[in-house]
Write a protein that holds these residues in place. Structure first.
Motif, PDB file in Angstrom:
ATOM      1  N   GLN A  82       1.816 -40.322 -25.882  1.00  0.00           N
ATOM      2  CA  GLN A  82       1.289 -40.082 -24.550  1.00  0.00           C
ATOM      3  C   GLN A  82      -0.092 -40.713 -24.417  1.00  0.00           C
ATOM      4  N   THR A  83      -0.707 -40.527 -23.258  1.00  0.00           N
ATOM      5  CA  THR A  83      -1.996 -41.169 -22.986  1.00  0.00           C
ATOM      6  C   THR A  83      -3.037 -40.858 -24.055  1.00  0.00           C
ATOM      7  N   ARG A  84      -3.170 -39.596 -24.439  1.00  0.00           N
ATOM      8  CA  ARG A  84      -4.197 -39.240 -25.432  1.00  0.00           C
ATOM      9  C   ARG A  84      -3.875 -39.817 -26.814  1.00  0.00           C
ATOM     10  N   ASP A  85      -2.596 -40.013 -27.108  1.00  0.00           N
ATOM     11  CA  ASP A  85      -2.237 -40.686 -28.360  1.00  0.00           C
ATOM     12  C   ASP A  85      -2.724 -42.132 -28.339  1.00  0.00           C
ATOM     13  N   ASP A 106      -8.166 -31.393 -13.173  1.00  0.00           N
ATOM     14  CA  ASP A 106      -6.713 -31.430 -13.355  1.00  0.00           C
ATOM     15  C   ASP A 106      -6.420 -32.120 -14.676  1.00  0.00           C
ATOM     16  N   PRO A 107      -5.993 -31.363 -15.706  1.00  0.00           N
ATOM     17  CA  PRO A 107      -5.740 -31.976 -17.017  1.00  0.00           C
ATOM     18  C   PRO A 107      -4.529 -32.889 -17.051  1.00  0.00           C
ATOM     19  N   ALA A 108      -3.729 -32.928 -15.981  1.00  0.00           N
ATOM     20  CA  ALA A 108      -2.571 -33.822 -15.956  1.00  0.00           C
ATOM     21  C   ALA A 108      -2.983 -35.280 -15.827  1.00  0.00           C
ATOM     22  N   ILE A 109      -4.225 -35.536 -15.409  1.00  0.00           N
ATOM     23  CA  ILE A 109      -4.739 -36.908 -15.345  1.00  0.00           C
ATOM     24  C   ILE A 109      -6.027 -36.978 -16.144  1.00  0.00           C
ATOM     25  N   ALA A 137      -0.643 -26.221 -19.257  1.00  0.00           N
ATOM     26  CA  ALA A 137      -1.942 -26.559 -18.667  1.00  0.00           C
ATOM     27  C   ALA A 137      -1.875 -27.850 -17.864  1.00  0.00           C
ATOM     28  N   CYS A 138      -1.087 -28.803 -18.366  1.00  0.00           N
ATOM     29  CA  CYS A 138      -0.956 -30.112 -17.694  1.00  0.00           C
ATOM     30  C   CYS A 138       0.159 -30.133 -16.654  1.00  0.00           C
ATOM     31  N   GLY A 147      -6.199 -34.112  -9.102  1.00  0.00           N
ATOM     32  CA  GLY A 147      -6.029 -35.120 -10.148  1.00  0.00           C
ATOM     33  C   GLY A 147      -6.087 -36.525  -9.583  1.00  0.00           C
ATOM     34  N   TYR A 148      -5.430 -36.743  -8.451  1.00  0.00           N
ATOM     35  CA  TYR A 148      -5.442 -38.071  -7.829  1.00  0.00           C
ATOM     36  C   TYR A 148      -6.812 -38.382  -7.223  1.00  0.00           C
ATOM     37  N   ARG A 149      -7.480 -37.362  -6.690  1.00  0.00           N
ATOM     38  CA  ARG A 149      -8.836 -37.594  -6.187  1.00  0.00           C
ATOM     39  C   ARG A 149      -9.791 -37.910  -7.334  1.00  0.00           C
TER      40      ARG A 149
END
Length: 360
Positions: A82-85, A106-109, A137-138, A147-149
């Motif tokens: 994933q992104t953090r990897d 927003d932890p999803a982004i 959480a995500c 998250g988009y903002r």
């Protein structure tokens, strides 16, 4: 618990045989008192080498012939990077930036400054989480409007400091809950689409897993849009499509085939620019190699884009997305097409035009 996809069964069986032979070889080597390799040991070692070659070929063969639905399963694999990897494997000096200055974090982004080799970049990526707590959480990678903002604020910051943007897409879709709708989910995504189209800095977007509908598009407008080999990118999930068309999610494999959501189909249709190869057996089997391949693509793409004048860069990006969905109608088809009772002229035999040569 280890997740084994059904079509991977032959691979796991051969890996088990290989492990057993390697253990036999170790025991045979440990029991040798003379220190010299016996004929049986030599034969065993040769058998191991042959089986390793066979296993490598099997992985390549299976993953080179996946169906669209099987690729969806690979894209959703719990062990897929994933992104953090990729942050830890590709980038250096990551400094995370939080919040949208309105609602919250927003932890999803994930957003922040990072270094890609010698190039400073702004990283924007979607994160699903690795365990139940992180996924909850995500919201399983489904971002809220904040998250988009947040992503847009950080991308504008990148424009201000003349930093290129790297966007890693991995989401089933934007969060579908009522709270997200109340806070302006559609508006937040629409504003991102409009703003990203005119940002005066290079943008490279890569679908690393799932690319679901507007949730993916919200950070997916770039000068180059690519996909990992076994990712998917679609207006709707196969299950959602099957539920609408055939009234049952069990038809998801059929829907995945019809949606043309895999990397080769989307490249042929002009929706994406490039396909980034994955290790044999998928990114979930070798995240380090997958990261190396992705890094090479990002470095090459940013080098190419940084050579373009900003005016040309923005105009090319705008025209790239304007071409999507353009179609042409043959003149004789228009002339012979029946006029319906509504008085609106239509042509049921309209055919898609190649993205590289739009015709109005």
């Amino acid at each position: 618990m280890e997740v084994r996809l059904p079509f991977e069964a032959p691979i796991y069986e051969m890996e088990a045989r290989l492990t057993e032979l390697e253990l036999q070889s170790q025991r045979a080597g440990g029991s040798s008192t003379s220190g010299e390799e016996t004929a049986d040991s030599q034969a065993l070692r040769e058998q191991i080498r042959a089986l390793r070659r066979e296993l490598a070929n099997l992985r390549r063969t299976i993953f080179a012939n996946l169906t669209p639905w099987q690729k969806v399963q690979v894209a959703r694999h719990p062990k897929r990077p994933q992104t953090r990897d990729y942050l830890s494997l590709i980038f250096d000096g990551f400094q995370e930036l939080h919040g949208d200055r309105a609602v919250g974090e927003d932890p999803a982004i994930v957003t922040g400054f990072a270094r890609l080799d010698s190039t400073k970049v702004m990283l924007v990526g979607q994160q699903k989480g690795k365990n139940l707590a992180e996924r909850t959480a995500c919201h399983f990678g489904c971002a809220h409007p904040e998250g988009y903002r947040k992503a847009l604020l950080k991308m504008k910051l990148a424009e201000k400091f003349k930093l290129p943007i790297v966007s890693l897409i991995d989401t089933p879709g934007a969060y579908p809950g009522i709270t997200a709708e109340q806070r302006g989910q559609a508006l937040a995504i629409a504003e991102n689409l409009m703003a990203m189209a005119s940002l005066r800095t290079p943008i490279v977007c890569v679908v690393i897993g799932e690319g679901g509908s507007g949730g993916a598009l919200g950070i997916g407008v770039g000068d180059k849009v690519a996909m990992l080999e076994h990712a998917y990118y679609s207006v709707i999930s196969p299950e959602g499509c099957a539920s609408i068309l055939w009234k049952g999610a069990e038809h998801a494999p059929r829907a995945a085939e019809a949606l043309k959501m895999t990397a080769p189909d989307l490249k042929r249709l002009g929706i994406i620019d490039d396909i980034v190869a994955e290790p044999a057996g998928g990114a979930h089997r070798d995240p380090t190699e997958a990261a190396s391949l992705l890094k090479a693509y990002l470095v090459k793409s940013l080098r190419e884009l940084s050579a373009l004048p900003l005016d040309e860069l923005v105009e090319r990006r705008y025209q790239r997305f304007r071409r999507i969905g353009v179609f042409k109608v043959e003149s004789d088809q228009v002339r012979d097409a029946p006029t319906p009772a509504t008085g609106l002229e239509t042509s049921p035999t309209a055919t898609p035009a190649p993205a590289s040569s739009p015709t109005v």
